[in-house]
Design a protein around this motif. Structure first.
Motif, short mmCIF file in Angstrom:
data_model
loop_
_atom_site.label_atom_id
_atom_site.label_comp_id
_atom_site.label_asym_id
_atom_site.label_seq_id
_atom_site.Cartn_x
_atom_site.Cartn_y
_atom_site.Cartn_z
N ASP A 1 0.85 -1.18 0.00
CA ASP A 1 0.00 0.00 0.00
C ASP A 1 0.89 1.24 0.00
O ASP A 1 1.73 1.41 0.88
CB ASP A 1 -0.90 -0.01 1.24
N LEU A 2 0.71 2.11 -0.97
CA LEU A 2 1.55 3.30 -1.07
C LEU A 2 1.18 4.37 -0.07
O LEU A 2 1.95 5.31 0.15
CB LEU A 2 1.50 3.87 -2.49
N ALA A 3 0.01 4.25 0.56
CA ALA A 3 -0.36 5.24 1.57
C ALA A 3 0.43 5.05 2.85
O ALA A 3 0.84 6.02 3.50
CB ALA A 3 -1.86 5.15 1.86
N ASN A 4 0.66 3.78 3.23
CA ASN A 4 1.35 3.51 4.50
C ASN A 4 2.56 2.59 4.36
O ASN A 4 3.27 2.34 5.34
CB ASN A 4 0.38 2.93 5.52
N GLY A 5 2.81 2.06 3.15
CA GLY A 5 3.96 1.19 2.92
C GLY A 5 3.79 -0.24 3.37
O GLY A 5 4.71 -1.05 3.22
N LYS A 6 2.63 -0.60 3.90
CA LYS A 6 2.44 -1.95 4.45
C LYS A 6 2.08 -2.96 3.36
O LYS A 6 1.51 -2.62 2.33
CB LYS A 6 1.35 -1.92 5.51
N LEU A 7 2.43 -4.22 3.63
CA LEU A 7 2.11 -5.31 2.71
C LEU A 7 0.60 -5.54 2.67
O LEU A 7 -0.05 -5.63 3.71
CB LEU A 7 2.80 -6.59 3.17
#
Length: 512
Positions: A405-411
Protein backbone atom coordinates in the motif's frame (compact mmCIF):
# COMPACT_ATOMS: atom_id res chain seq x y z
CA UNK A 1 12.27 -44.73 -0.19
CA UNK A 2 10.75 -43.80 -3.54
CA UNK A 3 9.57 -40.21 -3.64
CA UNK A 4 5.96 -39.58 -4.76
CA UNK A 5 5.46 -37.86 -8.10
CA UNK A 6 6.16 -34.13 -7.86
CA UNK A 7 2.62 -33.15 -8.77
CA UNK A 8 1.21 -35.24 -5.92
CA UNK A 9 3.32 -33.77 -3.15
CA UNK A 10 1.21 -31.91 -0.60
CA UNK A 11 1.50 -28.14 -1.01
CA UNK A 12 3.03 -26.02 1.71
CA UNK A 13 0.84 -23.38 3.30
CA UNK A 14 3.80 -21.50 4.82
CA UNK A 15 4.37 -17.89 3.71
CA UNK A 16 7.41 -17.51 1.46
CA UNK A 17 8.67 -14.43 3.23
CA UNK A 18 10.91 -14.28 6.30
CA UNK A 19 10.36 -11.35 8.64
CA UNK A 20 13.92 -11.63 9.93
CA UNK A 21 15.51 -11.42 6.50
CA UNK A 22 17.95 -8.57 5.88
CA UNK A 23 17.49 -6.32 2.83
CA UNK A 24 18.13 -8.13 -0.44
CA UNK A 25 21.18 -7.29 -2.56
CA UNK A 26 21.15 -4.85 -5.44
CA UNK A 27 23.52 -4.48 -8.37
CA UNK A 28 24.00 -0.87 -9.43
CA UNK A 29 25.23 0.65 -12.66
CA UNK A 30 29.05 0.43 -12.52
CA UNK A 31 29.40 3.66 -14.47
CA UNK A 32 29.24 6.94 -12.59
CA UNK A 33 29.17 10.23 -14.44
CA UNK A 34 32.10 12.45 -13.70
CA UNK A 35 34.02 9.99 -11.53
CA UNK A 36 34.51 6.27 -12.03
CA UNK A 37 34.11 4.49 -8.72
CA UNK A 38 35.01 0.91 -7.95
CA UNK A 39 31.78 -1.04 -8.26
CA UNK A 40 31.02 -4.73 -8.69
CA UNK A 41 30.44 -5.56 -12.37
CA UNK A 42 26.83 -6.08 -13.47
CA UNK A 43 25.51 -9.60 -14.04
CA UNK A 44 24.52 -10.68 -17.55
CA UNK A 45 21.23 -9.25 -18.75
CA UNK A 46 18.42 -11.73 -18.86
CA UNK A 47 15.31 -9.98 -17.64
CA UNK A 48 13.17 -11.08 -14.74
CA UNK A 49 13.57 -14.74 -15.75
CA UNK A 50 17.37 -14.72 -15.58
CA UNK A 51 17.43 -16.81 -12.39
CA UNK A 52 15.05 -19.48 -13.62
CA UNK A 53 17.73 -21.86 -14.91
CA UNK A 54 18.73 -22.71 -11.37
CA UNK A 55 15.13 -23.55 -10.58
CA UNK A 56 15.04 -26.05 -13.45
CA UNK A 57 17.11 -28.46 -11.39
CA UNK A 58 14.10 -29.16 -9.21
CA UNK A 59 10.79 -30.77 -10.19
CA UNK A 60 7.69 -28.98 -11.35
CA UNK A 61 4.39 -28.90 -9.47
CA UNK A 62 1.24 -28.89 -11.59
CA UNK A 63 -0.59 -26.21 -9.63
CA UNK A 64 -0.19 -22.52 -8.97
CA UNK A 65 -0.17 -22.09 -5.20
CA UNK A 66 -1.50 -18.80 -3.99
CA UNK A 67 -0.67 -17.66 -0.48
CA UNK A 68 -2.85 -14.61 0.23
CA UNK A 69 -2.73 -12.39 3.26
CA UNK A 70 -4.86 -14.59 5.48
CA UNK A 71 -6.61 -16.08 2.45
CA UNK A 72 -5.26 -19.62 2.65
CA UNK A 73 -3.87 -21.79 -0.14
CA UNK A 74 -5.41 -22.23 -3.58
CA UNK A 75 -4.59 -24.25 -6.68
CA UNK A 76 -4.81 -23.00 -10.24
CA UNK A 77 -4.23 -25.41 -13.13
CA UNK A 78 -2.51 -23.99 -16.17
CA UNK A 79 -4.54 -25.93 -18.74
CA UNK A 80 -8.18 -25.83 -19.77
CA UNK A 81 -11.04 -28.14 -18.85
CA UNK A 82 -11.18 -29.60 -22.35
CA UNK A 83 -9.76 -33.02 -23.32
CA UNK A 84 -6.11 -33.01 -24.40
CA UNK A 85 -7.00 -34.23 -27.88
CA UNK A 86 -9.51 -31.45 -28.55
CA UNK A 87 -8.06 -29.28 -31.34
CA UNK A 88 -9.32 -25.92 -32.52
CA UNK A 89 -8.86 -24.51 -36.01
CA UNK A 90 -5.95 -22.08 -36.34
CA UNK A 91 -7.01 -18.46 -36.06
CA UNK A 92 -7.17 -16.85 -39.52
CA UNK A 93 -5.28 -13.68 -40.31
CA UNK A 94 -2.25 -14.32 -38.12
CA UNK A 95 0.42 -13.50 -40.66
CA UNK A 96 3.34 -14.32 -38.38
CA UNK A 97 1.85 -17.31 -36.56
CA UNK A 98 3.94 -19.47 -38.89
CA UNK A 99 7.01 -18.14 -40.63
CA UNK A 100 7.36 -19.10 -44.29
CA UNK A 101 10.51 -20.97 -45.16
CA UNK A 102 13.28 -22.12 -42.92
CA UNK A 103 15.23 -20.23 -40.31
CA UNK A 104 18.99 -20.01 -40.32
CA UNK A 105 20.38 -23.30 -39.10
CA UNK A 106 17.36 -24.47 -37.08
CA UNK A 107 14.85 -25.75 -39.60
CA UNK A 108 11.31 -24.49 -40.07
CA UNK A 109 10.00 -22.06 -37.51
CA UNK A 110 7.07 -23.41 -35.47
CA UNK A 111 3.47 -22.42 -36.08
CA UNK A 112 2.48 -21.11 -32.65
CA UNK A 113 -1.23 -21.68 -33.39
CA UNK A 114 -1.18 -25.18 -34.91
CA UNK A 115 -2.97 -27.52 -32.53
CA UNK A 116 -4.21 -24.77 -30.25
CA UNK A 117 -6.81 -26.16 -27.86
CA UNK A 118 -10.26 -24.66 -27.30
CA UNK A 119 -10.03 -22.04 -24.60
CA UNK A 120 -6.40 -21.24 -25.31
CA UNK A 121 -5.30 -17.82 -26.46
CA UNK A 122 -4.57 -17.12 -30.11
CA UNK A 123 -0.88 -16.45 -30.66
CA UNK A 124 1.56 -14.93 -33.10
CA UNK A 125 5.34 -14.74 -33.12
CA UNK A 126 7.60 -12.21 -34.83
CA UNK A 127 11.10 -13.29 -35.88
CA UNK A 128 14.09 -11.17 -36.69
CA UNK A 129 14.63 -10.87 -40.45
CA UNK A 130 18.07 -9.31 -40.03
CA UNK A 131 21.31 -11.27 -40.29
CA UNK A 132 22.89 -10.33 -36.98
CA UNK A 133 26.61 -10.64 -36.19
CA UNK A 134 27.57 -13.16 -33.54
CA UNK A 135 26.97 -12.15 -29.94
CA UNK A 136 24.03 -10.83 -27.98
CA UNK A 137 22.12 -7.78 -29.15
CA UNK A 138 19.87 -5.73 -26.90
CA UNK A 139 16.16 -5.46 -27.65
CA UNK A 140 14.87 -2.07 -26.59
CA UNK A 141 11.56 -0.67 -25.33
CA UNK A 142 8.16 -1.64 -26.76
CA UNK A 143 6.20 1.29 -28.25
CA UNK A 144 2.53 1.29 -29.22
CA UNK A 145 0.90 3.66 -31.69
CA UNK A 146 -2.42 2.98 -33.40
CA UNK A 147 -2.50 -0.67 -34.44
CA UNK A 148 1.31 -1.05 -34.36
CA UNK A 149 3.87 -2.27 -31.85
CA UNK A 150 7.39 -0.97 -32.57
CA UNK A 151 10.81 -1.92 -31.24
CA UNK A 152 14.46 -1.08 -31.92
CA UNK A 153 17.14 -3.76 -32.12
CA UNK A 154 20.70 -3.68 -33.47
CA UNK A 155 20.70 -1.25 -36.44
CA UNK A 156 17.00 -0.96 -37.17
CA UNK A 157 13.57 -0.02 -35.84
CA UNK A 158 10.76 -2.39 -36.87
CA UNK A 159 6.96 -2.04 -36.66
CA UNK A 160 4.55 -4.99 -36.46
CA UNK A 161 0.77 -5.16 -36.60
CA UNK A 162 -0.57 -5.77 -33.11
CA UNK A 163 -3.33 -7.99 -34.53
CA UNK A 164 -1.17 -10.58 -36.29
CA UNK A 165 2.53 -9.74 -35.91
CA UNK A 166 3.11 -9.04 -39.59
CA UNK A 167 5.90 -6.59 -40.32
CA UNK A 168 4.66 -3.19 -41.54
CA UNK A 169 7.81 -1.09 -41.88
CA UNK A 170 11.49 -1.10 -41.01
CA UNK A 171 13.90 1.84 -40.59
CA UNK A 172 17.60 0.97 -41.04
CA UNK A 173 20.19 2.99 -39.11
CA UNK A 174 23.92 3.47 -39.82
CA UNK A 175 25.06 1.99 -36.49
CA UNK A 176 23.81 0.07 -33.48
CA UNK A 177 21.00 1.61 -31.41
CA UNK A 178 22.36 2.37 -27.94
CA UNK A 179 19.32 3.79 -26.15
CA UNK A 180 15.62 4.48 -26.56
CA UNK A 181 13.06 6.33 -24.41
CA UNK A 182 10.42 4.25 -22.65
CA UNK A 183 7.52 6.12 -24.27
CA UNK A 184 6.96 8.10 -27.50
CA UNK A 185 5.27 11.50 -27.75
CA UNK A 186 1.45 11.59 -27.53
CA UNK A 187 1.26 11.87 -31.34
CA UNK A 188 3.50 8.85 -31.92
CA UNK A 189 6.99 10.23 -32.53
CA UNK A 190 10.17 8.94 -30.94
CA UNK A 191 13.89 9.68 -30.91
CA UNK A 192 16.48 6.91 -30.77
CA UNK A 193 20.20 7.21 -30.01
CA UNK A 194 22.73 5.26 -32.02
CA UNK A 195 26.51 5.12 -32.05
CA UNK A 196 28.79 7.20 -34.25
CA UNK A 197 29.92 4.83 -36.98
CA UNK A 198 33.50 6.06 -37.42
CA UNK A 199 34.25 8.41 -34.58
CA UNK A 200 37.78 9.78 -34.45
CA UNK A 201 37.83 9.81 -30.64
CA UNK A 202 36.27 6.42 -30.00
CA UNK A 203 32.72 5.12 -30.03
CA UNK A 204 30.11 7.51 -28.68
CA UNK A 205 26.37 7.12 -28.23
CA UNK A 206 25.69 10.57 -29.65
CA UNK A 207 23.58 10.29 -32.82
CA UNK A 208 19.90 11.26 -32.40
CA UNK A 209 17.29 10.27 -34.99
CA UNK A 210 13.60 11.18 -34.89
CA UNK A 211 11.13 8.61 -36.30
CA UNK A 212 7.38 8.88 -36.85
CA UNK A 213 6.08 5.56 -35.53
CA UNK A 214 2.82 5.76 -37.47
CA UNK A 215 4.47 5.92 -40.89
CA UNK A 216 8.04 4.77 -40.33
CA UNK A 217 9.33 8.01 -41.84
CA UNK A 218 12.49 9.54 -40.42
CA UNK A 219 12.66 13.20 -39.40
CA UNK A 220 15.48 15.31 -38.03
CA UNK A 221 18.94 14.05 -37.11
CA UNK A 222 21.31 15.68 -34.62
CA UNK A 223 24.67 14.94 -33.05
CA UNK A 224 24.49 15.20 -29.28
CA UNK A 225 26.87 17.97 -28.12
CA UNK A 226 30.04 16.87 -26.35
CA UNK A 227 30.04 17.44 -22.62
CA UNK A 228 32.36 16.90 -19.67
CA UNK A 229 32.57 13.22 -18.82
CA UNK A 230 31.78 10.56 -21.37
CA UNK A 231 29.10 10.02 -24.03
CA UNK A 232 29.69 6.26 -24.17
CA UNK A 233 26.43 5.88 -22.24
CA UNK A 234 23.45 8.06 -23.16
CA UNK A 235 19.96 7.88 -21.67
CA UNK A 236 16.81 9.25 -23.33
CA UNK A 237 13.41 10.26 -21.95
CA UNK A 238 10.37 11.90 -23.53
CA UNK A 239 7.71 13.97 -21.78
CA UNK A 240 5.12 15.58 -24.02
CA UNK A 241 7.02 16.97 -27.01
CA UNK A 242 10.34 17.23 -25.15
CA UNK A 243 13.27 14.81 -25.41
CA UNK A 244 15.85 14.88 -22.62
CA UNK A 245 19.16 13.22 -23.48
CA UNK A 246 21.56 12.69 -20.60
CA UNK A 247 25.21 11.97 -21.36
CA UNK A 248 28.45 12.64 -19.57
CA UNK A 249 27.88 15.31 -16.94
CA UNK A 250 25.05 17.18 -18.64
CA UNK A 251 21.65 16.69 -20.23
CA UNK A 252 20.28 18.38 -23.36
CA UNK A 253 16.60 18.88 -24.17
CA UNK A 254 15.19 19.02 -27.70
CA UNK A 255 11.75 19.57 -29.17
CA UNK A 256 10.78 16.23 -30.71
CA UNK A 257 8.74 17.82 -33.49
CA UNK A 258 11.59 19.76 -35.14
CA UNK A 259 14.78 19.00 -33.17
CA UNK A 260 15.15 22.53 -31.82
CA UNK A 261 17.31 22.61 -28.69
CA UNK A 262 15.35 23.86 -25.68
CA UNK A 263 17.81 23.89 -22.77
CA UNK A 264 20.82 22.20 -21.21
CA UNK A 265 21.30 21.13 -17.61
CA UNK A 266 24.68 20.68 -15.98
CA UNK A 267 26.04 21.19 -12.50
CA UNK A 268 23.35 21.83 -9.91
CA UNK A 269 25.16 24.17 -7.54
CA UNK A 270 23.38 23.18 -4.33
CA UNK A 271 25.53 20.16 -3.49
CA UNK A 272 27.71 19.87 -6.61
CA UNK A 273 25.24 17.54 -8.35
CA UNK A 274 25.53 16.32 -11.94
CA UNK A 275 23.00 14.55 -14.21
CA UNK A 276 23.15 10.78 -13.95
CA UNK A 277 19.93 9.57 -15.61
CA UNK A 278 16.58 10.76 -16.94
CA UNK A 279 12.96 9.59 -16.91
CA UNK A 280 9.86 10.67 -18.79
CA UNK A 281 6.15 10.24 -19.29
CA UNK A 282 3.74 12.28 -17.19
CA UNK A 283 6.73 14.14 -15.71
CA UNK A 284 10.20 15.03 -16.98
CA UNK A 285 12.64 13.83 -14.32
CA UNK A 286 16.39 14.02 -13.87
CA UNK A 287 18.40 11.93 -11.42
CA UNK A 288 21.57 13.57 -10.11
CA UNK A 289 24.53 12.07 -8.30
CA UNK A 290 26.18 14.52 -5.94
CA UNK A 291 29.49 15.10 -4.14
CA UNK A 292 31.04 12.09 -5.87
CA UNK A 293 34.57 12.90 -4.75
CA UNK A 294 33.62 13.47 -1.11
CA UNK A 295 33.40 11.03 1.78
CA UNK A 296 29.61 11.29 1.73
CA UNK A 297 28.30 11.05 -1.84
CA UNK A 298 24.55 11.12 -2.24
CA UNK A 299 21.92 11.69 -4.89
CA UNK A 300 18.70 13.49 -5.71
CA UNK A 301 15.84 13.49 -8.20
CA UNK A 302 14.11 16.58 -9.55
CA UNK A 303 11.24 17.45 -11.86
CA UNK A 304 12.02 19.79 -14.77
CA UNK A 305 9.68 22.00 -16.73
CA UNK A 306 9.79 20.30 -20.16
CA UNK A 307 9.89 23.62 -22.02
CA UNK A 308 12.33 25.66 -19.95
CA UNK A 309 14.27 23.20 -17.79
CA UNK A 310 13.28 25.11 -14.64
CA UNK A 311 13.43 22.90 -11.54
CA UNK A 312 9.96 22.43 -10.08
CA UNK A 313 11.14 20.52 -6.99
CA UNK A 314 14.06 18.48 -5.68
CA UNK A 315 13.95 15.38 -3.52
CA UNK A 316 17.13 14.38 -1.72
CA UNK A 317 17.20 11.13 0.28
CA UNK A 318 18.41 11.48 3.84
CA UNK A 319 21.97 10.42 4.62
CA UNK A 320 24.23 8.70 2.07
CA UNK A 321 21.44 7.39 -0.16
CA UNK A 322 21.14 8.03 -3.87
CA UNK A 323 18.23 7.53 -6.26
CA UNK A 324 18.67 4.47 -8.46
CA UNK A 325 15.65 3.63 -10.62
CA UNK A 326 12.21 5.07 -11.34
CA UNK A 327 9.69 2.25 -10.86
CA UNK A 328 6.77 4.49 -11.78
CA UNK A 329 6.42 8.12 -12.90
CA UNK A 330 2.70 8.47 -12.16
CA UNK A 331 2.52 7.78 -9.24
CA UNK A 332 6.17 8.57 -8.56
CA UNK A 333 8.00 5.60 -7.00
CA UNK A 334 11.79 5.37 -7.00
CA UNK A 335 14.45 3.07 -5.63
CA UNK A 336 17.31 4.22 -3.44
CA UNK A 337 20.67 2.56 -2.77
CA UNK A 338 23.34 3.36 -0.23
CA UNK A 339 26.19 5.28 -1.85
CA UNK A 340 28.86 3.17 -0.14
CA UNK A 341 26.97 -0.13 -0.14
CA UNK A 342 25.05 -0.77 -3.32
CA UNK A 343 23.88 -4.12 -1.91
CA UNK A 344 21.35 -2.24 0.24
CA UNK A 345 18.25 -0.77 -1.40
CA UNK A 346 14.72 0.39 -0.70
CA UNK A 347 11.69 1.75 -2.54
CA UNK A 348 10.27 5.20 -1.80
CA UNK A 349 6.95 6.69 -2.95
CA UNK A 350 6.89 10.45 -3.49
CA UNK A 351 4.04 12.95 -3.63
CA UNK A 352 3.45 15.10 -6.71
CA UNK A 353 5.53 17.91 -5.15
CA UNK A 354 8.52 15.65 -4.45
CA UNK A 355 7.95 15.15 -0.73
CA UNK A 356 8.15 11.66 0.72
CA UNK A 357 4.86 9.77 0.78
CA UNK A 358 5.82 6.34 2.12
CA UNK A 359 8.57 3.74 2.26
CA UNK A 360 7.13 0.32 1.29
CA UNK A 361 8.15 -2.34 3.81
CA UNK A 362 10.00 -4.53 1.31
CA UNK A 363 13.17 -5.33 3.28
CA UNK A 364 11.52 -8.31 4.99
CA UNK A 365 10.50 -10.04 1.78
CA UNK A 366 13.74 -11.03 0.04
CA UNK A 367 13.36 -8.91 -3.11
CA UNK A 368 16.37 -8.12 -5.26
CA UNK A 369 16.64 -4.77 -7.00
CA UNK A 370 14.66 -4.81 -10.27
CA UNK A 371 13.51 -8.39 -9.71
CA UNK A 372 17.06 -9.71 -9.77
CA UNK A 373 17.70 -8.54 -13.34
CA UNK A 374 20.57 -6.30 -12.29
CA UNK A 375 21.65 -3.19 -14.16
CA UNK A 376 24.08 -3.22 -17.08
CA UNK A 377 23.71 0.39 -18.13
CA UNK A 378 20.04 0.61 -19.17
CA UNK A 379 17.97 3.65 -18.27
CA UNK A 380 16.29 4.61 -15.01
CA UNK A 381 12.89 3.33 -16.15
CA UNK A 382 14.18 -0.08 -17.28
CA UNK A 383 13.59 -1.95 -14.04
CA UNK A 384 11.61 -5.19 -14.52
CA UNK A 385 9.46 -6.77 -11.86
CA UNK A 386 7.52 -3.68 -10.75
CA UNK A 387 4.18 -2.01 -11.48
CA UNK A 388 2.19 0.66 -9.65
CA UNK A 389 -1.00 2.69 -9.63
CA UNK A 390 -2.10 5.57 -7.41
CA UNK A 391 -2.55 3.34 -4.36
CA UNK A 392 -0.36 0.25 -4.70
CA UNK A 393 3.09 -1.04 -5.70
CA UNK A 394 3.55 -4.61 -6.97
CA UNK A 395 7.01 -6.21 -6.91
CA UNK A 396 8.14 -9.62 -8.11
CA UNK A 397 11.18 -11.79 -7.48
CA UNK A 398 11.33 -15.13 -9.26
CA UNK A 399 8.04 -16.89 -8.57
CA UNK A 400 7.04 -14.49 -5.77
CA UNK A 401 4.74 -11.46 -6.06
CA UNK A 402 3.81 -8.97 -3.36
CA UNK A 403 1.68 -5.82 -3.27
CA UNK A 404 2.30 -2.87 -0.94
CA UNK A 405 0.00 0.00 0.00
CA UNK A 406 1.55 3.30 -1.07
CA UNK A 407 -0.36 5.24 1.57
CA UNK A 408 1.35 3.51 4.50
CA UNK A 409 3.96 1.19 2.92
CA UNK A 410 2.44 -1.95 4.45
CA UNK A 411 2.11 -5.31 2.71
CA UNK A 412 -1.35 -5.99 1.29
CA UNK A 413 -0.80 -9.58 0.18
CA UNK A 414 1.79 -11.97 -1.22
CA UNK A 415 1.57 -14.96 -3.57
CA UNK A 416 3.88 -17.73 -4.71
CA UNK A 417 3.62 -19.52 -8.04
CA UNK A 418 4.83 -22.94 -6.93
CA UNK A 419 6.26 -25.00 -9.78
CA UNK A 420 6.72 -21.87 -11.89
CA UNK A 421 9.93 -20.04 -12.65
CA UNK A 422 8.56 -16.52 -12.48
CA UNK A 423 5.53 -14.32 -12.09
CA UNK A 424 5.66 -10.61 -12.90
CA UNK A 425 3.18 -7.75 -12.46
CA UNK A 426 1.90 -6.22 -15.68
CA UNK A 427 -0.55 -3.69 -14.28
CA UNK A 428 -1.93 -2.55 -10.94
CA UNK A 429 -5.54 -1.40 -11.24
CA UNK A 430 -7.00 -0.37 -7.90
CA UNK A 431 -7.34 -3.51 -5.78
CA UNK A 432 -6.45 -5.86 -8.65
CA UNK A 433 -3.12 -6.88 -10.16
CA UNK A 434 -2.73 -8.36 -13.64
CA UNK A 435 0.34 -10.59 -13.84
CA UNK A 436 2.32 -12.73 -16.25
CA UNK A 437 3.07 -16.29 -15.14
CA UNK A 438 6.00 -17.59 -17.17
CA UNK A 439 6.11 -20.79 -19.16
CA UNK A 440 8.05 -23.82 -17.88
CA UNK A 441 9.76 -26.53 -19.97
CA UNK A 442 6.48 -28.49 -19.91
CA UNK A 443 3.70 -25.90 -19.53
CA UNK A 444 2.72 -22.72 -21.38
CA UNK A 445 2.41 -19.49 -19.46
CA UNK A 446 -0.65 -17.69 -18.15
CA UNK A 447 -1.98 -14.17 -17.85
CA UNK A 448 -3.92 -13.87 -14.59
CA UNK A 449 -5.66 -11.28 -12.43
CA UNK A 450 -5.39 -11.24 -8.64
CA UNK A 451 -8.15 -9.71 -6.55
CA UNK A 452 -7.97 -7.27 -3.63
CA UNK A 453 -6.57 -9.86 -1.19
CA UNK A 454 -4.57 -11.99 -3.58
CA UNK A 455 -6.60 -15.15 -3.31
CA UNK A 456 -7.34 -17.41 -6.23
CA UNK A 457 -6.44 -15.49 -9.42
CA UNK A 458 -8.72 -15.32 -12.40
CA UNK A 459 -7.22 -16.68 -15.61
CA UNK A 460 -7.39 -14.05 -18.33
CA UNK A 461 -5.36 -15.93 -20.97
CA UNK A 462 -4.37 -19.59 -21.20
CA UNK A 463 -1.34 -19.24 -23.45
CA UNK A 464 -1.36 -21.42 -26.54
CA UNK A 465 0.23 -24.83 -26.05
CA UNK A 466 1.87 -24.78 -29.54
CA UNK A 467 3.77 -21.64 -28.47
CA UNK A 468 5.05 -23.17 -25.21
CA UNK A 469 8.61 -23.86 -26.38
CA UNK A 470 8.91 -20.47 -28.09
CA UNK A 471 7.63 -18.77 -24.95
CA UNK A 472 9.92 -20.71 -22.62
CA UNK A 473 13.01 -20.15 -24.79
CA UNK A 474 12.27 -16.43 -24.93
CA UNK A 475 12.86 -15.79 -21.19
CA UNK A 476 10.66 -12.71 -21.51
CA UNK A 477 11.84 -9.38 -20.13
CA UNK A 478 9.83 -6.74 -22.01
CA UNK A 479 6.08 -7.05 -21.40
CA UNK A 480 2.92 -5.13 -22.19
CA UNK A 481 -0.77 -5.93 -21.59
CA UNK A 482 -3.12 -3.82 -23.71
CA UNK A 483 -6.71 -4.33 -24.84
CA UNK A 484 -6.75 -7.88 -23.40
CA UNK A 485 -3.61 -8.76 -25.39
CA UNK A 486 -0.23 -9.72 -23.94
CA UNK A 487 2.95 -8.96 -25.86
CA UNK A 488 6.31 -10.16 -24.54
CA UNK A 489 9.88 -9.92 -25.82
CA UNK A 490 13.29 -11.10 -24.59
CA UNK A 491 16.12 -8.86 -23.41
CA UNK A 492 18.52 -10.05 -26.08
CA UNK A 493 18.69 -11.48 -29.57
CA UNK A 494 21.43 -14.03 -30.25
CA UNK A 495 23.41 -13.47 -33.44
CA UNK A 496 24.41 -17.14 -33.66
CA UNK A 497 22.97 -18.53 -36.91
CA UNK A 498 22.28 -21.83 -35.15
CA UNK A 499 19.97 -20.10 -32.66
CA UNK A 500 16.62 -18.82 -33.86
CA UNK A 501 14.45 -17.25 -31.18
CA UNK A 502 11.36 -15.13 -31.62
CA UNK A 503 11.89 -11.43 -30.91
CA UNK A 504 8.24 -10.91 -29.97
CA UNK A 505 5.34 -13.17 -28.93
CA UNK A 506 1.69 -12.26 -28.43
CA UNK A 507 -1.40 -13.86 -26.91
CA UNK A 508 -5.00 -12.66 -27.14
CA UNK A 509 -8.47 -14.16 -26.68
CA UNK A 510 -9.31 -16.34 -29.66
CA UNK A 511 -12.35 -18.26 -30.90
CA UNK A 512 -12.88 -21.59 -29.20
Amino acid sequence: MTQPPEQHRPPSAQPWYDHAQAPAPVVENPYTLGARRQQPPPPPRGGFLRSRLAAAIGGFVAALLVVGAGAGVYALNSGTDTPDNAVAKPTPGTGSSASPGASAGTGKRPDVNAGRKPGEAAAWAAWSQTDLPRGNHLLHDLWFVGDLVVQAAYKEVVAYKVADGSEVWSVPLPAKVCDTPVNPTPDGKVVVAYANANGDSGVKCNQLQMIDLKSGKTGWHRVLPDSPGSTIITHLAISGDTLLAGAGMSASAFQVTDGRQLFTTGKDNPGACYPHDVAGGAKLLQIDWCALSSDHPYGQIKELDPRTGKVKWRYRPQGDWKVGKVLSVEPLVVTETLSKNVLTWRAVALNANGTRRSVPDIAKYKFDHCGGAGDAGEGAQNCPGAAADATGLALSQGNKLAVFDLANGKLRWAVKADGRFAVAPLRVAGPSVIAYVAATPSKPGLTVEFGPKGGNPKKLLNHATPAQKVEYDMMASKMAYRDKRLIIAPSLLDGDDKVDKARMLSFAPGPS
